[in-house]
Each structure stands twice: as structure tokens, then as C-alpha cells.
Design an enzyme around this catalytic site. Structure first.
Site, PDB file in Angstrom:
ATOM      1  N   VAL A  39      19.161  91.324   0.443  1.00  0.00           N
ATOM      2  CA  VAL A  39      19.328  92.655  -0.286  1.00  0.00           C
ATOM      3  C   VAL A  39      21.018  92.582  -1.322  1.00  0.00           C
ATOM      4  CG1 VAL A  39      17.635  94.114   1.111  1.00  0.00           C
ATOM      5  CG2 VAL A  39      20.023  94.061   1.981  1.00  0.00           C
ATOM      6  N   VAL A 196      20.154 101.796   2.482  1.00  0.00           N
ATOM      7  CA  VAL A 196      19.452 101.572   0.547  1.00  0.00           C
ATOM      8  C   VAL A 196      19.655  99.641   1.232  1.00  0.00           C
ATOM      9  CG1 VAL A 196      19.174 101.235  -1.337  1.00  0.00           C
ATOM     10  CG2 VAL A 196      19.178 103.608   0.176  1.00  0.00           C
ATOM     11  N   GLU A 197      20.981  99.754   0.927  1.00  0.00           N
ATOM     12  CA  GLU A 197      22.116  98.229   0.181  1.00  0.00           C
ATOM     13  C   GLU A 197      21.530  97.206   1.380  1.00  0.00           C
ATOM     14  OE1 GLU A 197      22.394  96.888  -2.568  1.00  0.00           O
ATOM     15  OE2 GLU A 197      22.750  98.644  -3.137  1.00  0.00           O
ATOM     16  N   THR A 198      21.687  97.496   2.334  1.00  0.00           N
ATOM     17  CA  THR A 198      22.009  96.895   3.669  1.00  0.00           C
ATOM     18  C   THR A 198      21.309  97.274   5.165  1.00  0.00           C
ATOM     19  OG1 THR A 198      24.137  97.253   4.247  1.00  0.00           O
ATOM     20  CG2 THR A 198      23.832  95.473   3.234  1.00  0.00           C
TER      21      THR A 198
END
Length: 414
Positions: A39, A196-198
Site C-alpha cells: 500500500v 491508512v497508508e500502512t
């Protein structure tokens, strides 16, 4: 392990980095980040199907770039404590990257402009692999599904991610508070981005960055509606990645991340690493994989560069009355804040309370809910700043709501 400003044998000795006008800030791209599901910022999970239309306004230029540092680490200093390593999975593999007239011309041009050792660049690319899976992943879905904010939201605003965010905030409270003081970006927003990213470093990606960027630089699928522009972008990112690793002496074959070339806890592309990453823990190197403190400071610095307004809300509630709201006019600028409060209300978008005193422009943010009625909010310049991390309004709202959910958990903790 990459340290800040080591000597490198991969650049021509005749010219220094200053002659290129590049503010490269490099650090420890630790090889342990051979992690799991990919992601990253530009293509966060689910972001592509939910992508908002691009505003017509050109992307804002960063207000500042991170300046290169030259602090020296103490001899025999203890190594930086790293985050727990995620479970290792098999690396993504493909086929050798063919040496073509296109790649050879690119190498000749790049080494001249960037003052890189041509032998090192050629040898590096000779070890790159073309990844057909990456070529498929960057294409829009052949049968796009209807956008659904409720379904998208459920992927991020859920108990596992909220509890992981709570632990991340508790473990990094001092760094988050300092970032908020120095950059004006709320701790909750930084926590929301990294979550949200990782999922706080649990999913940083398992594609070799060299393979992903080389694939997209030289084999970007022509079926993509913006193929030429996207291929040029990835060629630029490949340049930045080679500069980053050559300057630091890191092995470009060891760095892993997302299928689009994003790296570390905040999933920075190489150009973002060069411009915005900071040594926030002060140990003389930048490590966006193993140092949550560096990741926190770098995310805050990114938002400051894209004009985050301290103290400004990200959005306000809005009420739209069917038949009385000029929807065509309100939605025309998309997510770009354009309307004053007066003009916003005159178009039939009702505001109340603090929103009526908002000093800046607003945008009507539309979040579709599949077969159900859409959701709407009035987005501010800070909402727009979050979309500079990812162009999707769905992504921005997920970051905001995860930030709020984790902040509520923190309020009840010592």
C-alpha cells in the site's frame, strides 16, 4: 543501511550535488522492510476505484524543501532501535528488464543530467526485473464498481486499525506532540495518515522499488488513459531513487515498498523522500522504515509544505435542499476550495455555527454511497491539503475519520 551524506563511488567526481540544485535528504532505507501487502500514498488501498476527479488548478508547489544535513554519528553509537519486523513473504518476481534503445537513451540522458556513474546505472538496471503484475495493478479496473463511501470507510474505520492507532499514539506521544508544535499539523492527522497508508508499518509493501519503478518507467501500459504523463512521472521517480541510493551507498536491490514505488511507514515516493523527509529524531540519518519519529516529522513537514493551516477545521457539515441547491455550480470545482461562505450559501448550501465565520474558501465534497443518497461536507483548505497526499476525497475523509476515532480513544487513556 543508509546514512546521511556518506561518500559514494557512483557519481562522477567532477561535480558535486550542489550543482544539480537538488535538496536530497537521505537516510536509512533498511532492507528489513521486505514486508507484506503493498500500500502507499499514491495508490492507497481502494483509492483508485474511489478516485476523485483531478482539480483543474495545477498542483501546489512545495513551500520549502528539507535541507540536507551533515551531523556525524558518534563512533560505536548504538544502532537505532527498529520497529518489529512483519512476517516475511516471498518477494515479487518477474522477468529481466530488457536493454532496449529506449532504456539506453534514458541512461545516457540521466547520467549526464544527474552526474551519475554510467557503469553503475547500467549495472543496476541490468539487475532490474519487469513485473507484469505491476503493469496490471496501475490500470484502471475494466469494470469499475460504483463508488461507495460507506464501504470504503469500513475498510479503515474499524477496531483493529483504531486500536493499532491508539498504541502508535501512546508509543510515540512525545514525537507527535513535538511535530504538532513545530509544524502546526495535529497529531491525530499524522496518526490517521500512517494508519491508512500502512497500518502503522505493518503493510509497507514487498515489491523491490527498483523493479517497480523500472517497470513503470519503461513499460507503462499504453492502455492507461494518461499513459504518457504517468510514464514520464515514473521515469522521474526512478531518477530520484537512483540518486537517493547512489548518494547514500545503499544497495538499490534491497529496498522494498509498494507496487508504485512508495516506501516506509508514510509511503513516500522517492521525490517526496528527497524533498520532505526529515531527521526528526536527530540521530544523523533519516529512516522512514524503522523510525516512527522520522516518519511522524516527515508527514508533518509534507503537510506544512502544502500549506496546512494550523487550527483550521478540515470540513463542516452542510445541508442541501433538493430543488434549491445549484448542484452543477457547487460541484464544478470538485475538491478545490473555491467559494466564499457568502457565495457558497447563495448557491443553496446551508451552513451553520462556526462554518458561517470560516475565513477561507470552501468546496462541496460529494461522497457517493452506491445506490443510496450521497454524503456531503463543506471542505476547507486543510481538506484539500490532505488530498495532496492522495488525490481522492474518499481517502482524505478516511484519514480524517480514522484520526477522529483514534483521538476519541486517546481521550479516555492516561
Amino acid at each position: 543501511m543508509i546514512k546521511t551524506h556518506p561518500k559514494s563511488s557512483h557519481r562522477k567526481p567532477s561535480q558535486g550535488m550542489a550543482s544539480m540544485g537538488l535538496a536530497l535528504v537521505v537516510g536509512a532505507l533498511t532492507a528489513w522492510a521486505a514486508a507484506i501487502t503493498p500500500v502507499h500514498a499514491q495508490t492507497a488501498p481502494g483509492a483508485e476505484p474511489q478516485q476523485a476527479k483531478r482539480p483543474t488548478k495545477p498542483k501546489a508547489q512545495p513551500a520549502q524543501t528539507a535541507q540536507a544535513k551533515t551531523p556525524q554519528r558518534k563512533k560505536n553509537a548504538a544502532p537505532k532501535k527498529q520497529a518489529p519486523r512483519p512476517a516475511r513473504q516471498a518477494a515479487v518476481t518477474g522477468m529481466p528488464l530488457a536493454s532496449t534503445a529506449q532504456t539506453q537513451a534514458w541512461v545516457q540522458d540521466a547520467v549526464q543530467r544527474l552526474q551519475l556513474d554510467p557503469i553503475w546505472v547500467q549495472n543496476t538496471l541490468a539487475q532490474a526485473q519487469r513485473l507484469p503484475s505491476v503493469e496490471r495493478l496501475v490500470l484502471p479496473p475494466s469494470s469499475p464498481t460504483a463508488k461507495n463511501w460507506a464501504a470504503y470507510r469500513a475498510r479503515f474505520i474499524e477496531p483493529i486499525r483504531i486500536q493499532a492507532g491508539l498504541r502508535f499514539w501512546q508509543n510515540n506521544r512525545n514525537a507527535l506532540e513535538r511535530a504538532e508544535r513545530e509544524y502546526g499539523v495535529p497529531a491525530s492527522v499524522i496518526v490517521g495518515i500512517i494508519g491508512v497508508e500502512t497500518l502503522y508499518g505493518q503493510n509497507t509493501g514487498n515489491f523491490r522499488i527498483l523493479d517497480a519503478l523500472a517497470t513503470l518507467a519503461f513499460h507503462f501500459p499504453s492502455a492507461h488513459p494518461r499513459a504518457a504523463a504517468r510514464q514520464a512521472f515514473f521515469q522521474s521517480e526512478l531518477e530520484q531513487f537512483l540518486l537517493l541510493t547512489s548518494r547514500s551507498g545503499a544497495n538499490p536491490l534491497n529496498v522494498r515498498g509498494s507496487y508504485a514505488g512508495a516506501m516506509g511507514l508514510p509511503q513516500f515516493m522517492p521525490s517526496s523522500w528527497a524533498k520532505f523527509a526529515v531527521d526528526f529524531d536527530g540521530d544523523g540519518r533519516i529512516d522512514l522504515f524503522g523510525s516512527p519519529t522520522d516518519a511522524i516529522g516527515s508527514v508533518a513537514n509534507y503537510f506544512k509544505a502544502f500549506d496546512w493551516r494550523p487550527g483550521m477545521p478540515t470540513h463542516y457539515p452542510v445541508t442541501l435542499t433538493p430543488g434549491q441547491s445549484n448542484m452543477d455550480s457547487l460541484l464544478a470545482p470538485d475538491i478545490l476550495p473555491t467559494f466564499s461562505v457568502t457565495s457558497f450559501v447563495s448557491q443553496g448550501a446551508a451552513l451553520s455555527g462556526a462554518a458561517l465565520q470560516h475565513p477561507g474558501p470552501l468546496a462541496l465534497i460529494e461522497l457517493l454511497n452506491g445506490p443510496d443518497a450521497p454524503s456531503y461536507v463543506a471542505g476547507t483548505e486543510n481538506f484539500y491539503a490532505i488530498t495532496r497526499y492522495n488525490w481522492s476525497s474518499y481517502y482524505a475523509m478516511a484519514v480524517i475519520e480514522l484520526a477522529e476515532a483514534v483521538a476519541r480513544e486517546m481521550q479516555g487513556k492516561p
